[in-house]
Design a protein around this motif. Sequence first.
Motif, PDB file in Angstrom:
ATOM      1  N   UNK A 311      18.859  27.505   8.188  1.00 25.71           N
ATOM      2  CA  UNK A 311      17.573  27.129   7.582  1.00 25.71           C
ATOM      3  C   UNK A 311      16.363  27.639   8.355  1.00 25.71           C
ATOM      4  N   UNK A 312      16.541  28.562   9.296  1.00 26.25           N
ATOM      5  CA  UNK A 312      15.397  29.098  10.033  1.00 26.25           C
ATOM      6  C   UNK A 312      15.694  30.519  10.514  1.00 26.25           C
ATOM      7  N   UNK A 313      14.631  31.308  10.586  1.00 29.71           N
ATOM      8  CA  UNK A 313      14.719  32.695  11.063  1.00 29.71           C
ATOM      9  C   UNK A 313      14.016  32.799  12.406  1.00 29.71           C
ATOM     10  N   UNK A 314      14.664  33.475  13.357  1.00 30.08           N
ATOM     11  CA  UNK A 314      14.110  33.628  14.693  1.00 30.08           C
ATOM     12  C   UNK A 314      13.375  34.970  14.809  1.00 30.08           C
ATOM     13  N   UNK A 315      12.182  34.911  15.371  1.00 35.78           N
ATOM     14  CA  UNK A 315      11.394  36.122  15.592  1.00 35.78           C
ATOM     15  C   UNK A 315      11.182  36.279  17.093  1.00 35.78           C
ATOM     16  N   UNK A 316      11.267  37.447  17.638  1.00 34.75           N
ATOM     17  CA  UNK A 316      11.105  38.742  16.958  1.00 34.75           C
ATOM     18  C   UNK A 316      12.416  39.412  16.565  1.00 34.75           C
ATOM     19  N   UNK A 332      16.031  25.210  26.924  1.00 29.12           N
ATOM     20  CA  UNK A 332      14.871  26.037  27.278  1.00 29.12           C
ATOM     21  C   UNK A 332      15.257  27.039  28.366  1.00 29.12           C
ATOM     22  N   UNK A 333      14.735  28.248  28.377  1.00 32.34           N
ATOM     23  CA  UNK A 333      13.958  28.841  27.275  1.00 32.34           C
ATOM     24  C   UNK A 333      14.863  29.151  26.093  1.00 32.34           C
ATOM     25  N   UNK A 334      14.372  28.925  24.905  1.00 30.74           N
ATOM     26  CA  UNK A 334      15.200  29.075  23.718  1.00 30.74           C
ATOM     27  C   UNK A 334      15.474  30.561  23.460  1.00 30.74           C
ATOM     28  N   UNK A 335      16.737  30.866  23.224  1.00 31.87           N
ATOM     29  CA  UNK A 335      17.160  32.237  22.941  1.00 31.87           C
ATOM     30  C   UNK A 335      18.040  32.248  21.712  1.00 31.87           C
ATOM     31  N   UNK A 336      18.033  33.372  21.017  1.00 29.51           N
ATOM     32  CA  UNK A 336      18.834  33.529  19.805  1.00 29.51           C
ATOM     33  C   UNK A 336      20.322  33.443  20.175  1.00 29.51           C
ATOM     34  N   UNK A 337      21.097  32.633  19.443  1.00 28.60           N
ATOM     35  CA  UNK A 337      22.526  32.535  19.744  1.00 28.60           C
ATOM     36  C   UNK A 337      23.296  33.831  19.518  1.00 28.60           C
ATOM     37  N   UNK A 338      22.744  34.727  18.698  1.00 28.05           N
ATOM     38  CA  UNK A 338      23.444  35.977  18.377  1.00 28.05           C
ATOM     39  C   UNK A 338      23.189  37.041  19.435  1.00 28.05           C
ATOM     40  N   UNK A 339      21.908  37.347  19.683  1.00 25.09           N
ATOM     41  CA  UNK A 339      21.574  38.490  20.546  1.00 25.09           C
ATOM     42  C   UNK A 339      20.976  38.083  21.885  1.00 25.09           C
ATOM     43  N   UNK A 340      20.761  36.764  22.090  1.00 22.07           N
ATOM     44  CA  UNK A 340      20.196  36.251  23.339  1.00 22.07           C
ATOM     45  C   UNK A 340      18.758  36.700  23.589  1.00 22.07           C
ATOM     46  N   UNK A 341      18.080  37.187  22.547  1.00 19.50           N
ATOM     47  CA  UNK A 341      16.666  37.562  22.686  1.00 19.50           C
ATOM     48  C   UNK A 341      15.808  36.304  22.698  1.00 19.50           C
ATOM     49  N   UNK A 342      14.677  36.373  23.407  1.00 19.06           N
ATOM     50  CA  UNK A 342      13.772  35.224  23.465  1.00 19.06           C
ATOM     51  C   UNK A 342      13.207  34.945  22.081  1.00 19.06           C
ATOM     52  N   UNK A 343      13.123  33.645  21.736  1.00 20.00           N
ATOM     53  CA  UNK A 343      12.591  33.239  20.430  1.00 20.00           C
ATOM     54  C   UNK A 343      11.105  32.968  20.600  1.00 20.00           C
ATOM     55  N   UNK A 344      10.283  33.843  20.024  1.00 19.63           N
ATOM     56  CA  UNK A 344       8.832  33.683  20.108  1.00 19.63           C
ATOM     57  C   UNK A 344       8.292  32.800  18.998  1.00 19.63           C
ATOM     58  N   UNK A 345       8.945  32.838  17.828  1.00 20.70           N
ATOM     59  CA  UNK A 345       8.442  32.101  16.671  1.00 20.70           C
ATOM     60  C   UNK A 345       9.607  31.780  15.740  1.00 20.70           C
ATOM     61  N   UNK A 346       9.509  30.654  15.064  1.00 15.43           N
ATOM     62  CA  UNK A 346      10.553  30.236  14.113  1.00 15.43           C
ATOM     63  C   UNK A 346       9.930  30.099  12.731  1.00 15.43           C
ATOM     64  N   UNK A 347      10.572  30.720  11.745  1.00 11.03           N
ATOM     65  CA  UNK A 347      10.102  30.623  10.366  1.00 11.03           C
ATOM     66  C   UNK A 347      11.133  29.802   9.585  1.00 11.03           C
ATOM     67  N   UNK A 348      10.759  28.637   9.056  1.00 10.29           N
ATOM     68  CA  UNK A 348      11.703  27.827   8.277  1.00 10.29           C
ATOM     69  C   UNK A 348      12.014  28.473   6.936  1.00 10.29           C
ATOM     70  N   UNK A 349      13.256  28.346   6.477  1.00  7.47           N
ATOM     71  CA  UNK A 349      13.685  28.901   5.210  1.00  7.47           C
ATOM     72  C   UNK A 349      14.040  27.763   4.263  1.00  7.47           C
ATOM     73  N   UNK A 350      13.676  27.943   2.997  1.00  3.70           N
ATOM     74  CA  UNK A 350      13.938  26.925   1.989  1.00  3.70           C
ATOM     75  C   UNK A 350      14.718  27.563   0.849  1.00  3.70           C
ATOM     76  N   UNK A 351      15.867  26.981   0.508  1.00  7.56           N
ATOM     77  CA  UNK A 351      16.690  27.470  -0.592  1.00  7.56           C
ATOM     78  C   UNK A 351      16.344  26.697  -1.860  1.00  7.56           C
ATOM     79  N   UNK A 352      16.010  27.399  -2.914  1.00  5.28           N
ATOM     80  CA  UNK A 352      15.659  26.739  -4.177  1.00  5.28           C
ATOM     81  C   UNK A 352      16.842  26.772  -5.122  1.00  5.28           C
TER      82      UNK A 352
END
Length: 352
Positions: A311-316, A332-352
């Motif tokens: 339900x969320x997209x990690x940027x960058x 902390x510091x939060x990192x992407x579970x897939x690529x271990x890149x630092x998470x600068x921003x989170x965009x929530x996703x909504x399924x309709x």
Amino acid sequence: MDSNGKPSTVQVVLLAGSSALTAFFYSVYRKRATTVARLKEAKKVPIDQDLKKYLSDIPGRCVPYAVVEGVVKSVKESLSSQFVDNCKGVIERLTLKEKKMVWNRTTHIWNDTEKLIHQRTNTVPFDLVSHDQAVDAAVRVVRPLDSAELDLETVYENFHPTVQSLSNVIGHFISGERPKGVRETEEMLRLGESVTGVGELVLDHNLVKLQPPKEGLPYFLSRLDHQSLLSKQESGVRVWRLLALVSGAAACSLLLLLLWRRYERHRRAREEKSVLREFKEQQRRRLRELDVDEGAVSPAACTVCLSRERSCAFLDCGHVCACGPCYLALPQPKRCPICRAAIDRVVPLYNS
């Protein structure tokens, strides 16, 4: 570099340009260094009573590269200055140059430029004789205008400013050119001037001649003495060597930068693949612990808890791989579970 890891067009152009400049500067440096080396090796031949005997005794009756220092003396007639009284010489050069200002459309400023309008050079035959007037010996200078460094003295210089009218000023602003005037100069090699000649010294039918050397060596006629001429050429060699070193260092630095960036890109790609393999292995272990078949897990399931939907997209990095609660649970510091890149921003996703 672009997304494929290849150098950009600007980087390629900069690397090619700096490499070409390095090759040009180095070729000029090598040529000047060779000239200095040959000047140091050139044999200094005095103008004295034994000059003809000395040349007649050596093979070929010539010195391939010799240094001769003497005083200018005309063979028959001489040239008189057109502007200065009692000024006579053997070479006269008259030059007319137009000075004007040109509007640069890129920088939006007026730049001073100079344009050659006319140049005429007059010569008469002349010799180099000994500084000792009692010595009856002379060296005929052949083809003096072929000299690589014809050192003439400026005996007259005058600037004739352009008369400006209102219509001319308006026209100049429209055309982008503003004439300032014409500079008139007269240069001469005067009688009695001490000159150093470097070239081929040959005995031809009882006449000693100094002429342009063979093998592509430079021909010099200078008002400097031999040591001063050599020092001047050495300073030029140092300048060209410095330019070659600077441009070469710039080209090498740019090349190393491109190679380093390419290496870093490949290293990060290998690390990402390693992290992804490790993550998939941990995911399979988690499925075994839960006794869940891998095929029964929804493709949209959170990669951390394997139960809730993503339900969320990690940027960058852009990965969509976790649900909201699992994101909040990340240390902390939060990192992407897939690529271990630092998470600068989170965009929530909504399924309709």
